[in-house]
Structure formats: structure tokens, C-alpha cells
Design an enzyme around this catalytic site. Structure first.
Site, short mmCIF file in Angstrom:
data_model
loop_
_atom_site.label_atom_id
_atom_site.label_comp_id
_atom_site.label_asym_id
_atom_site.label_seq_id
_atom_site.Cartn_x
_atom_site.Cartn_y
_atom_site.Cartn_z
N ARG A 83 35.96 7.49 36.82
CA ARG A 83 36.74 7.57 35.58
C ARG A 83 38.07 8.24 35.85
NH1 ARG A 83 36.13 8.58 29.77
NH2 ARG A 83 38.28 8.55 29.07
N ARG A 94 37.99 1.99 30.96
CA ARG A 94 37.37 3.04 31.76
C ARG A 94 36.10 2.54 32.42
NH1 ARG A 94 37.07 6.14 26.59
NH2 ARG A 94 39.13 5.31 26.57
N ASP A 97 32.41 6.27 30.17
CA ASP A 97 32.78 7.29 29.20
C ASP A 97 31.48 7.89 28.70
OD1 ASP A 97 34.39 8.80 27.46
OD2 ASP A 97 34.27 7.30 25.89
N ASP A 99 30.20 10.70 25.96
CA ASP A 99 30.59 11.57 24.85
C ASP A 99 29.35 12.26 24.30
OD1 ASP A 99 33.36 10.97 24.76
OD2 ASP A 99 32.96 9.16 23.62
#
Length: 162
Positions: A83, A94, A97, A99
Site C-alpha cells: 500500500r 490501492r 486498505d 479500516d
């Protein structure tokens, strides 16, 4: 131990491989026990739409790590999987990811960490897999369940089950 939910997304290279590797790296992390994974969903990009579609999923995990330490683990996995953060293109392509969507019912707002994730209630690609894992989970700041939040979306966009 705290139940946390991690959103995963990839739209570069072998998207499925990046999602699977991130899942395995989380499973191999001391203090993290992955309980369940949602189905995989293919979703239209959010923000910068001139890029490949994303592959998304949500993981439910039990962790003894603090939210800050879990963030560090997620960021290290992102780096390990290639990343590259480009501050000029917040919603750009990307490899992976990760989160932190929710960390129990905690509400954390610091410069480096916002939990619940500030966009959860607006994004079908998060709400659909969250509904799959825990439709009755109540957003700690909004007070509505994942099912209720999904039902209030004006435009859920294109989210396709893989």
C-alpha cells in the site's frame, strides 16, 4: 477482549489475493482472533471513479489489542502488502486498505484514529457486509443498527456479491 470490525478493500493487482493475505496476516497476529469474514463484494469506486472496481469484505475479530495498537497492525499489513498512501488522492487505487470500522462500542476521535469510522453510515460496501455479519449491531454514535442504516441509504450504489 473486544469485538472489532475491520473493513478490507482492494482494487489493484490480484485483489482477491490481497484480501486473503490481509486476512491471514491478521489471523497470525498475536492478540487477534478472526471470528468471521463476510462474503466478498465487488463495488464501484467511491470518490475517484476513474479506477478499477474494488473487492470488499468485513472481518469480525476478537482482540486484546488496544484500538491504537490494532491500527498499527493494520497499517503495517497495508505496508507489507504494498500500500502506498498518496495524500493528494484520498480515494485513489490501492493494493489493500484496512479500516477499523468499529472497536466494540468505543468512540475514539484523535488525529490518527476515528472510531467508529466516520463514513460507515454512508457506504453500502461497508453496511452490506456488516449486515451479513451482525445486522443488529448498533452504531455507537448514531444509535441505529446496520440494517436500519442500510435501509436509509438514498443511493446504495453498485455492490455485487461475488
Amino acid at each position: 477482549m473486544t469485538v472489532a470490525y475491520i473493513g478490507l478493500g482492494s482494487n489493484m493487482g490480484d485483489k482477491l489475493e490481497y484480501i486473503q493475505q490481509a486476512n491471514m496476516l491478521l489471523k497470525d497476529t498475536e492478540g487477534v482472533h478472526v471470528l468471521r469474514s463476510s462474503s466478498l463484494y465487488e463495488t464501484k469506486p467511491y470518490g475517484n471513479v476513474n479506477q478499477d472496481w474494488f473487492l470488499n469484505a468485513v472481518l469480525e475479530l476478537d482482540t486484546s489489542l488496544s484500538a491504537k495498537d490494532l491500527l498499527i497492525v493494520c497499517q503495517n499489513i497495508e505496508l507489507r502488502l504494498g500500500r502506498i498512501r498518496n495524500g493528494a488522492d484520498k480515494w485513489g487505487p490501492r493494493t489493500i486498505d484496512l479500516d477499523i470500522l468499529f472497536y466494540g462500542n468505543d468512540i475514539i476521535f484523535t488525529e490518527e484514529l476515528q472510531i467508529p469510522h466516520n463514513e460507515v453510515h454512508k457506504r453500502a460496501f461497508v453496511l452490506i457486509p456488516m449486515k451479513e455479519l451482525n445486522p443488529e449491531f448498533v452504531h455507537p454514535t448514531i444509535g441505529s443498527s446496520m440494517e436500519e442504516l442500510y435501509n436509509t441509504l438514498v443511493d446504495p450504489g453498485e455492490v455485487l456479491l461475488i
